[in-house]
Scaffold this motif. Sequence first.
Motif, PDB file in Angstrom:
ATOM      1  N   LEU A  61      48.381  30.290  48.830  1.00 57.84           N
ATOM      2  CA  LEU A  61      47.242  30.966  49.352  1.00 57.84           C
ATOM      3  C   LEU A  61      47.067  32.189  48.749  1.00 57.84           C
ATOM      4  N   SER A  62      48.036  32.923  48.631  1.00 54.41           N
ATOM      5  CA  SER A  62      48.213  33.877  47.921  1.00 54.41           C
ATOM      6  C   SER A  62      47.616  34.191  46.609  1.00 54.41           C
ATOM      7  N   HIS A  63      47.883  33.140  46.185  1.00 53.04           N
ATOM      8  CA  HIS A  63      47.347  33.152  44.572  1.00 53.04           C
ATOM      9  C   HIS A  63      45.834  32.910  44.325  1.00 53.04           C
ATOM     10  N   ARG A  64      45.505  32.030  45.319  1.00 51.26           N
ATOM     11  CA  ARG A  64      44.012  31.776  45.382  1.00 51.26           C
ATOM     12  C   ARG A  64      43.206  33.032  45.899  1.00 51.26           C
ATOM     13  N   LEU A  65      43.623  33.715  46.850  1.00 49.95           N
ATOM     14  CA  LEU A  65      43.066  35.022  47.318  1.00 49.95           C
ATOM     15  C   LEU A  65      43.385  35.949  46.330  1.00 49.95           C
ATOM     16  N   ASN A  66      44.259  36.180  45.594  1.00 50.87           N
ATOM     17  CA  ASN A  66      44.473  37.291  44.679  1.00 50.87           C
ATOM     18  C   ASN A  66      43.357  36.782  43.346  1.00 50.87           C
ATOM     19  N   CYS A  67      43.195  35.742  43.267  1.00 46.68           N
ATOM     20  CA  CYS A  67      42.380  35.414  41.915  1.00 46.68           C
ATOM     21  C   CYS A  67      41.126  35.583  42.440  1.00 46.68           C
ATOM     22  N   SER A  68      40.584  35.558  43.694  1.00 47.86           N
ATOM     23  CA  SER A  68      39.327  35.782  44.036  1.00 47.86           C
ATOM     24  C   SER A  68      38.859  37.255  44.253  1.00 47.86           C
ATOM     25  N   VAL A  69      40.169  38.141  44.612  1.00 46.01           N
ATOM     26  CA  VAL A  69      39.655  39.467  44.918  1.00 46.01           C
ATOM     27  C   VAL A  69      39.898  40.467  43.652  1.00 46.01           C
ATOM     28  N   GLN A  70      40.991  40.017  42.694  1.00 48.34           N
ATOM     29  CA  GLN A  70      41.042  40.891  41.722  1.00 48.34           C
ATOM     30  C   GLN A  70      40.037  40.618  40.637  1.00 48.34           C
ATOM     31  N   ALA A  71      39.872  41.713  39.662  1.00 47.76           N
ATOM     32  CA  ALA A  71      39.113  41.450  38.543  1.00 47.76           C
ATOM     33  C   ALA A  71      39.378  40.338  37.516  1.00 47.76           C
ATOM     34  N   GLN A  72      38.348  39.602  37.551  1.00 48.85           N
ATOM     35  CA  GLN A  72      38.393  38.290  36.592  1.00 48.85           C
ATOM     36  C   GLN A  72      39.376  38.499  35.170  1.00 48.85           C
ATOM     37  N   SER A  73      39.031  39.596  34.571  1.00 49.36           N
ATOM     38  CA  SER A  73      39.486  39.802  33.203  1.00 49.36           C
ATOM     39  C   SER A  73      40.829  39.801  33.233  1.00 49.36           C
ATOM     40  N   GLN A  74      41.558  40.425  34.375  1.00 48.83           N
ATOM     41  CA  GLN A  74      43.018  40.641  34.597  1.00 48.83           C
ATOM     42  C   GLN A  74      43.870  39.049  34.727  1.00 48.83           C
ATOM     43  N   TYR A  75      43.111  38.353  35.518  1.00 52.04           N
ATOM     44  CA  TYR A  75      43.807  37.117  35.648  1.00 52.04           C
ATOM     45  C   TYR A  75      43.089  35.806  35.132  1.00 52.04           C
ATOM     46  N   GLN A  76      42.396  35.920  33.937  1.00 59.51           N
ATOM     47  CA  GLN A  76      41.548  34.689  33.629  1.00 59.51           C
ATOM     48  C   GLN A  76      42.213  33.661  33.283  1.00 59.51           C
ATOM     49  N   LYS A  77      43.386  33.688  32.617  1.00 63.07           N
ATOM     50  CA  LYS A  77      44.152  32.395  32.342  1.00 63.07           C
ATOM     51  C   LYS A  77      44.889  31.919  33.673  1.00 63.07           C
ATOM     52  N   ASN A 115      41.769  27.400  36.808  1.00 58.98           N
ATOM     53  CA  ASN A 115      41.540  26.534  37.497  1.00 58.98           C
ATOM     54  C   ASN A 115      41.803  26.541  38.941  1.00 58.98           C
ATOM     55  N   VAL A 116      41.577  27.661  39.450  1.00 57.11           N
ATOM     56  CA  VAL A 116      41.803  28.023  40.979  1.00 57.11           C
ATOM     57  C   VAL A 116      40.258  27.950  41.873  1.00 57.11           C
ATOM     58  N   ASP A 117      40.215  27.274  42.793  1.00 60.99           N
ATOM     59  CA  ASP A 117      39.158  27.399  43.534  1.00 60.99           C
ATOM     60  C   ASP A 117      38.904  28.724  44.269  1.00 60.99           C
ATOM     61  N   LYS A 118      37.739  29.381  43.961  1.00 56.82           N
ATOM     62  CA  LYS A 118      37.411  30.790  44.194  1.00 56.82           C
ATOM     63  C   LYS A 118      37.121  30.841  45.975  1.00 56.82           C
ATOM     64  N   LEU A 119      37.512  31.939  46.396  1.00 57.84           N
ATOM     65  CA  LEU A 119      37.297  32.085  47.787  1.00 57.84           C
ATOM     66  C   LEU A 119      36.397  33.502  47.815  1.00 57.84           C
ATOM     67  N   PRO A 120      35.797  33.821  49.005  1.00 57.92           N
ATOM     68  CA  PRO A 120      35.016  35.081  49.240  1.00 57.92           C
ATOM     69  C   PRO A 120      35.682  36.269  48.680  1.00 57.92           C
ATOM     70  N   PRO A 121      35.306  37.321  47.905  1.00 56.25           N
ATOM     71  CA  PRO A 121      36.418  38.321  47.373  1.00 56.25           C
ATOM     72  C   PRO A 121      36.494  39.194  48.451  1.00 56.25           C
ATOM     73  N   SER A 122      37.119  38.801  49.565  1.00 57.10           N
ATOM     74  CA  SER A 122      37.490  39.816  50.612  1.00 57.10           C
ATOM     75  C   SER A 122      39.066  39.828  51.015  1.00 57.10           C
ATOM     76  N   LEU A 123      39.703  41.010  51.152  1.00 56.30           N
ATOM     77  CA  LEU A 123      41.092  41.078  51.709  1.00 56.30           C
ATOM     78  C   LEU A 123      41.180  40.293  52.904  1.00 56.30           C
ATOM     79  N   PRO A 124      42.269  39.636  53.199  1.00 58.80           N
ATOM     80  CA  PRO A 124      42.466  38.806  54.103  1.00 58.80           C
ATOM     81  C   PRO A 124      42.768  39.564  55.428  1.00 58.80           C
ATOM     82  N   ILE A 125      42.627  38.994  56.591  1.00 57.99           N
ATOM     83  CA  ILE A 125      43.227  39.255  57.915  1.00 57.99           C
ATOM     84  C   ILE A 125      44.215  38.257  58.545  1.00 57.99           C
ATOM     85  N   LEU A 126      45.740  38.608  58.643  1.00 61.56           N
ATOM     86  CA  LEU A 126      46.668  38.032  59.004  1.00 61.56           C
ATOM     87  C   LEU A 126      46.504  37.897  60.375  1.00 61.56           C
ATOM     88  N   LEU A 127      46.706  36.400  60.841  1.00 60.42           N
ATOM     89  CA  LEU A 127      46.883  36.124  62.409  1.00 60.42           C
ATOM     90  C   LEU A 127      48.251  35.405  62.410  1.00 60.42           C
TER      91      LEU A 127
END
Length: 304
Positions: free
Chosen positions: A122-138, A142-154
Motif C-alpha cells: 500500500l505504501s508503494h502504491r500511495l507513494n507512486c500516486s503522491v510523488q512526482a511521476q518523473s521521480q518514480y517513472q520506472k 505498473n502500479v494502479d494509481k490512487l488519488p494523490p492525497s497523503l493518507p489518514i491512518l486509522l
Amino acid sequence: MERAFQTALWLLQPEVVFILGDIFDEGKWSSSQAWSDDVRRFQKMFRHPAHTELIVIVGNHDIGFHYEMTEFKLKRFSQVFNFTSEKLVTRKGINFVLVNSVAMEGDGCKICRMAEAKLAELSHRLNCSVQAQSQYQKKCSNVDKLPPSLPILLQHYPLYRRSDSQCTGEDAAPLDKRNDLFTEKYDVLSVEATQKLLRWFQPRLILSGHTHSACEVLHDGKIPEISVPSFSWRNRNNPSFIMGSMTSADFSLYKCFLPFENTVVAIYCAAGAVLVLLVLAHFQSLHILPFPFVQHLITKHKAV
C-alpha cells in the motif's frame, strides 16, 4: 450507548463512521454462540441508514492481544465486519489506511508478516500516486494509481509515546495517571513499528484509540495523532467522539461530548421521583390510596 449513537447519527448525518476497535468486551474469548449474540447486539445498537457507511477497525478486545490473536479470530471478525487487515479505503479522493495494529508486533509471526507485506505494498502504491511521476517513472509504471492525497491512518493502538504526560483536556487521562509509563506492544505500538508506519506512509493525520483517554501529539514535529477517548460510559464518565470534515488536502476536527454519566443518572432519578409524587398527588386529589395493599395495611393497623 445505543441512544447516544442513534442521536448523533440523526443530528450530524455523517457519510462515514469509523469505529477504532474494541467493539466487544470479550471477543478474544467468545464461544461461537456468545460471538453471534454479541454481533446481533452490536448490529442493533449501531444500526445506521443506507446513506451512512460504517467501517470498523479491529482491536485487541475483538481478537486478543498479539499472543492471543489467531487466524480463526481474525477471520471471524473480518467475515462479519468486512475488515481486511491493512486495507485502503478511498472516499471522495481521501485515502484512509486501516491498520491491524495488533499485528504490528514485529516478531515475524504469520499474521504479522502478511500484515507488514500488505502495508509495504500500500505504501508503494500511495507513494507512486503522491510523488512526482518523473521521480518514480520506472518503479511505478505498473502500479494502479490512487488519488494523490497523503493518507489518514486509522488504527486501534496509538503510535509510540512514553506516557500521557503531555496530554491535556477534560477527557485526557486523570492527572495521577498521566505520568505512568506506557508499555510497548501493550499500551502503544513499539518504537520500531511506529517508525515503520511513519516512514512508509508519511500520513497527514493518525486517529487511534485503546487508552480510553484523549491525547494529541505530534510525530516528527509535523504529523498529528489524535487518540480518541472511549465512547462508553463504562470506561469513563464523559465519553466523546470526533466529528471530522475532510477533503483530499485538508481536514477539520471537532470533539463532541456525551452527557456526564452521573448527570444522566441524576436526571433519571429526579424524573422518577417527580413521577411518583405526581401519581401520589393525583390519587390524593381523588381521596383514594394508589395501591390496594397500602389500603389493606392501613386498615389492618387501625384494627390493631
